[in-house]
Design a protein around this motif. Sequence first.
Motif, PDB file in Angstrom:
ATOM      1  N   HIS A   8       0.830  -1.206   0.000  1.00  0.00           N
ATOM      2  CA  HIS A   8       0.000   0.000   0.000  1.00  0.00           C
ATOM      3  C   HIS A   8       0.864   1.256   0.000  1.00  0.00           C
ATOM      4  N   GLU A   9       1.878   1.266   0.839  1.00  0.00           N
ATOM      5  CA  GLU A   9       2.744   2.446   0.922  1.00  0.00           C
ATOM      6  C   GLU A   9       3.507   2.664  -0.389  1.00  0.00           C
ATOM      7  N   TYR A  10       3.932   1.585  -1.019  1.00  0.00           N
ATOM      8  CA  TYR A  10       4.634   1.703  -2.303  1.00  0.00           C
ATOM      9  C   TYR A  10       3.718   2.372  -3.332  1.00  0.00           C
ATOM     10  N   CYS A  11       2.475   1.906  -3.408  1.00  0.00           N
ATOM     11  CA  CYS A  11       1.541   2.452  -4.401  1.00  0.00           C
ATOM     12  C   CYS A  11       1.162   3.895  -4.073  1.00  0.00           C
ATOM     13  N   LEU A  12       1.020   4.215  -2.795  1.00  0.00           N
ATOM     14  CA  LEU A  12       0.744   5.600  -2.415  1.00  0.00           C
ATOM     15  C   LEU A  12       1.879   6.517  -2.845  1.00  0.00           C
ATOM     16  N   ASN A  13       3.105   6.071  -2.630  1.00  0.00           N
ATOM     17  CA  ASN A  13       4.263   6.879  -3.029  1.00  0.00           C
ATOM     18  C   ASN A  13       4.325   7.042  -4.545  1.00  0.00           C
ATOM     19  N   ARG A  14       3.940   5.995  -5.271  1.00  0.00           N
ATOM     20  CA  ARG A  14       3.998   6.058  -6.729  1.00  0.00           C
ATOM     21  C   ARG A  14       2.971   7.035  -7.295  1.00  0.00           C
ATOM     22  N   PHE A  15       1.768   7.039  -6.725  1.00  0.00           N
ATOM     23  CA  PHE A  15       0.694   7.846  -7.310  1.00  0.00           C
ATOM     24  C   PHE A  15       0.398   9.125  -6.532  1.00  0.00           C
ATOM     25  N   GLY A  16       0.984   9.278  -5.374  1.00  0.00           N
ATOM     26  CA  GLY A  16       0.917  10.563  -4.687  1.00  0.00           C
ATOM     27  C   GLY A  16      -0.193  10.742  -3.686  1.00  0.00           C
ATOM     28  N   SER A  17      -1.275   9.989  -3.842  1.00  0.00           N
ATOM     29  CA  SER A  17      -2.383  10.125  -2.895  1.00  0.00           C
ATOM     30  C   SER A  17      -3.262   8.885  -2.941  1.00  0.00           C
ATOM     31  N   ALA A  18      -4.042   8.713  -1.869  1.00  0.00           N
ATOM     32  CA  ALA A  18      -4.962   7.581  -1.817  1.00  0.00           C
ATOM     33  C   ALA A  18      -6.023   7.694  -2.912  1.00  0.00           C
ATOM     34  N   ALA A  19      -6.494   8.919  -3.168  1.00  0.00           N
ATOM     35  CA  ALA A  19      -7.527   9.115  -4.195  1.00  0.00           C
ATOM     36  C   ALA A  19      -7.012   8.744  -5.581  1.00  0.00           C
ATOM     37  N   GLU A  22      -6.846   4.888  -5.716  1.00  0.00           N
ATOM     38  CA  GLU A  22      -8.160   4.237  -5.783  1.00  0.00           C
ATOM     39  C   GLU A  22      -8.791   4.405  -7.159  1.00  0.00           C
ATOM     40  N   ALA A  23      -8.538   5.536  -7.797  1.00  0.00           N
ATOM     41  CA  ALA A  23      -9.126   5.793  -9.115  1.00  0.00           C
ATOM     42  C   ALA A  23      -8.620   4.827 -10.171  1.00  0.00           C
ATOM     43  N   ARG A  24      -7.478   4.207  -9.921  1.00  0.00           N
ATOM     44  CA  ARG A  24      -6.883   3.294 -10.894  1.00  0.00           C
ATOM     45  C   ARG A  24      -7.271   1.832 -10.665  1.00  0.00           C
ATOM     46  N   CYS A 211      -8.648  -8.476  -7.380  1.00  0.00           N
ATOM     47  CA  CYS A 211      -8.386  -7.681  -8.578  1.00  0.00           C
ATOM     48  C   CYS A 211      -7.619  -6.408  -8.240  1.00  0.00           C
ATOM     49  N   GLN A 212      -7.907  -5.800  -7.095  1.00  0.00           N
ATOM     50  CA  GLN A 212      -7.189  -4.595  -6.688  1.00  0.00           C
ATOM     51  C   GLN A 212      -5.773  -4.930  -6.238  1.00  0.00           C
ATOM     52  N   LEU A 213      -5.637  -5.996  -5.477  1.00  0.00           N
ATOM     53  CA  LEU A 213      -4.306  -6.412  -5.034  1.00  0.00           C
ATOM     54  C   LEU A 213      -3.427  -6.773  -6.222  1.00  0.00           C
ATOM     55  N   SER A 214      -4.029  -7.402  -7.225  1.00  0.00           N
ATOM     56  CA  SER A 214      -3.317  -7.790  -8.432  1.00  0.00           C
ATOM     57  C   SER A 214      -2.758  -6.564  -9.134  1.00  0.00           C
ATOM     58  N   MET A 215      -3.587  -5.538  -9.294  1.00  0.00           N
ATOM     59  CA  MET A 215      -3.132  -4.342  -9.987  1.00  0.00           C
ATOM     60  C   MET A 215      -2.100  -3.589  -9.160  1.00  0.00           C
TER      61      MET A 215
END
Length: 223
Positions: A8-19, A22-24, A211-215
């Motif tokens: 989760h932290e890796y993906c947050l850092n990559r995209f900048g925000s939780a929103a 989640e949009a992806r 599906c979300q964990l996969s992405m």
Amino acid sequence: MRDYKWLHEYCLNRFGSAAALEARLPEALPDEALRAISDDRYLSMISLRVFRAGLKHSLVDAKWPAFEQVFFGFDPEKVVLMGAERLENLMQDTRIIRHLGKLKSVPRNAQFVLDVRQEKGSFGALIADWPVTDIVGLWKYLAKHGSQLGGLSAPRFLRMIGKDTFILSDDMVAALKAQGIVDKVPTSLKERAAVQAAFNQWREESGRPLCQLSMMLAYTVNH
């Protein structure tokens, strides 16, 4: 393997925000929605997946209304009666993709849908009731009993209809290797069971669908 918190932290850092993250992320349909999908729509989506394999999706999708016409709206009771002569005639129909092997798969999969209907009441019941904690078992079942549903076709079909699943895309496999879960594309029952176990753990930790964990996992692969 790393825990969900790291993912989760890796993906947050990559995209900048939780929103932004989640949009992806995709959503899976609830079981009652999967159960409500009619058998003809399941046969249509199975067939669409078969024809998409190895071809440009937009090309196949553009021709799909014609497929709906020539295959009687994918009514399995009608499609199952289509014999070899009828399929040979379709090879002359320029409105559709003329691939005899794939055309032959349609009545075979119609029989598969009817067999499941007789056993389960509907094809949707099979899909809805199959536990996501053994989604690789559903891949195996579809590949064994369906026509041309091996490889990635079964999981991609499930993703198309909204059944929760992960997909062993190239990025996913690279990420699984990086996590030490597999050392090659997982094809054996043992290898796929190891992948399933990892996803079950992340799902339990996070409450997220597969599906979300996969992405999210695929996003950990640097491009």
